[in-house]
Enzyme design. Structure first.
Site, PDB file in Angstrom:
ATOM      1  N   ALA A  66       0.843  -1.187   0.000  1.00  0.00           N
ATOM      2  CA  ALA A  66       0.000   0.000   0.000  1.00  0.00           C
ATOM      3  C   ALA A  66       0.885   1.246   0.000  1.00  0.00           C
ATOM      4  CB  ALA A  66      -0.910   0.004   1.221  1.00  0.00           C
ATOM      5  N   GLY A 112      -0.305  -5.297   1.002  1.00  0.00           N
ATOM      6  CA  GLY A 112      -1.596  -5.226   0.341  1.00  0.00           C
ATOM      7  C   GLY A 112      -1.606  -5.886  -1.022  1.00  0.00           C
ATOM      8  N   GLU A 115      -2.196  -9.479  -0.334  1.00  0.00           N
ATOM      9  CA  GLU A 115      -3.596  -9.575   0.096  1.00  0.00           C
ATOM     10  C   GLU A 115      -4.532  -9.499  -1.103  1.00  0.00           C
ATOM     11  OE1 GLU A 115      -4.150  -7.819   4.438  1.00  0.00           O
ATOM     12  OE2 GLU A 115      -3.059  -6.405   3.167  1.00  0.00           O
ATOM     13  N   GLU A 135       4.142  -6.197   7.115  1.00  0.00           N
ATOM     14  CA  GLU A 135       3.521  -5.145   7.910  1.00  0.00           C
ATOM     15  C   GLU A 135       4.113  -4.984   9.307  1.00  0.00           C
ATOM     16  OE1 GLU A 135       0.398  -6.067   4.791  1.00  0.00           O
ATOM     17  OE2 GLU A 135       1.886  -7.177   5.937  1.00  0.00           O
TER      18      GLU A 135
END
Length: 259
Positions: A66, A112, A115, A135
């Site tokens: 992200a 992300g 994900e 993360e």
């Protein structure tokens, strides 16, 4: 469809979606997530689309996480809202789509980005791709369903190891643990995704959607068996079921009409 951060096209009943932020390693910023949400709605509502191939621009990254700068000063409440909106409008929306999404992982799939790939129904990785959920190196945890989907795909022990070490793994290791379905050379990545969808396109669209719904229910619903039973029953009411049976009896290829 005109987007700032995506390149989209429909060809032979496949919607091709490329995240086009190559200089930023295709990182997911707010605008990109908004556009992805729109594309998912388009795919679900467009009869011409029978499957989706999702990839990143260039050969270096699928999505390398992200855009951290956008939420570096968020409060806890803002963080929750960020995760909730992203999950509902993009990640869960992909998993719950009536059309199969195939992630063509052309490079780094981190945070992300991994994900996003895990939200897709099928994952194909280029042989040089690397994946991970880093993360915890930022003092965070995955917030777009990563803790849940990774566990579903590879098991609790391996999921905890990957998340709390934040280590990247190769495509070979990802296939070994069940994180990706196939590994192919970079040049064959999209072709492999097309090959898989070429089979799906020959099947009854309503039955495909029902099957995916039942499989997803096996991990997300209290009683996936009941979801399967109900979906099975509804298939008998479709014109596609009658066509499929007729084609079988008449020894010909079925012509499905999605009704």
């Amino acid at each position: 469809m005109a987007y700032q951060n995506l390149i989209t096209t429909v060809k032979d009943n496949i919607l091709y979606v490329t995240i086009n932020r190559e200089k930023a390693l295709n990182a997911l910023n707010k605008d990109t997530l908004t556009e992805l949400a729109e594309v998912i709605v388009y795919a679900n509502e467009t009869d011409e689309v029978l499957g989706v191939i999702l990839t990143g621009a260039g050969e270096k990254a699928f999505v390398a996480g992200a855009d951290i700068k956008e939420f570096s000063d968020y409060t806890g409440k803002q963080g929750e809202e960020l995760a909730r909106n992203g999950q509902e409008k993009v990640f869960n929306a992909i998993e719950n789509s009536t059309k199969p999404f195939v992630a063509a992982i052309n490079g780094f799939a981190l945070g992300g980005g991994l994900e996003l790939a895990m939200a897709c129904h099928i994952r194909i990785a280029a042989d040089q791709a690397k994946m991970g959920l880093p993360e915890v190196t930022l003092g965070l945890i995955p917030g777009y369903g990563g803790t849940q989907r990774l566990t579903q795909l590879v098991g609790k022990g391996k999921a905890i190891e990957l998340i709390i070490t934040a280590n990247m793994i190769t495509a070979v290791e990802a296939e070994k643990i069940g994180l990706v379905n196939h590994i192919v050379p970079q040049a064959d990545l999209v072709a492999k995704a097309e090959e898989i969808l070429s089979f799906v396109k020959q099947r009854a669209p309503l039955a495909v959607a029902a099957a995916m719904k039942a499989v997803v229910a096996s991990v997300n619903e209290p009683d996936g068996y009941q979801v399967e039973i109900e979906a099975f029953g509804k298939c008998f009411e479709t014109a596609d079921f009658k066509e499929g049976v007729a084609a079988f009896v008449e020894k010909r290829k079925p012509v499905f009409v999605k009704k």
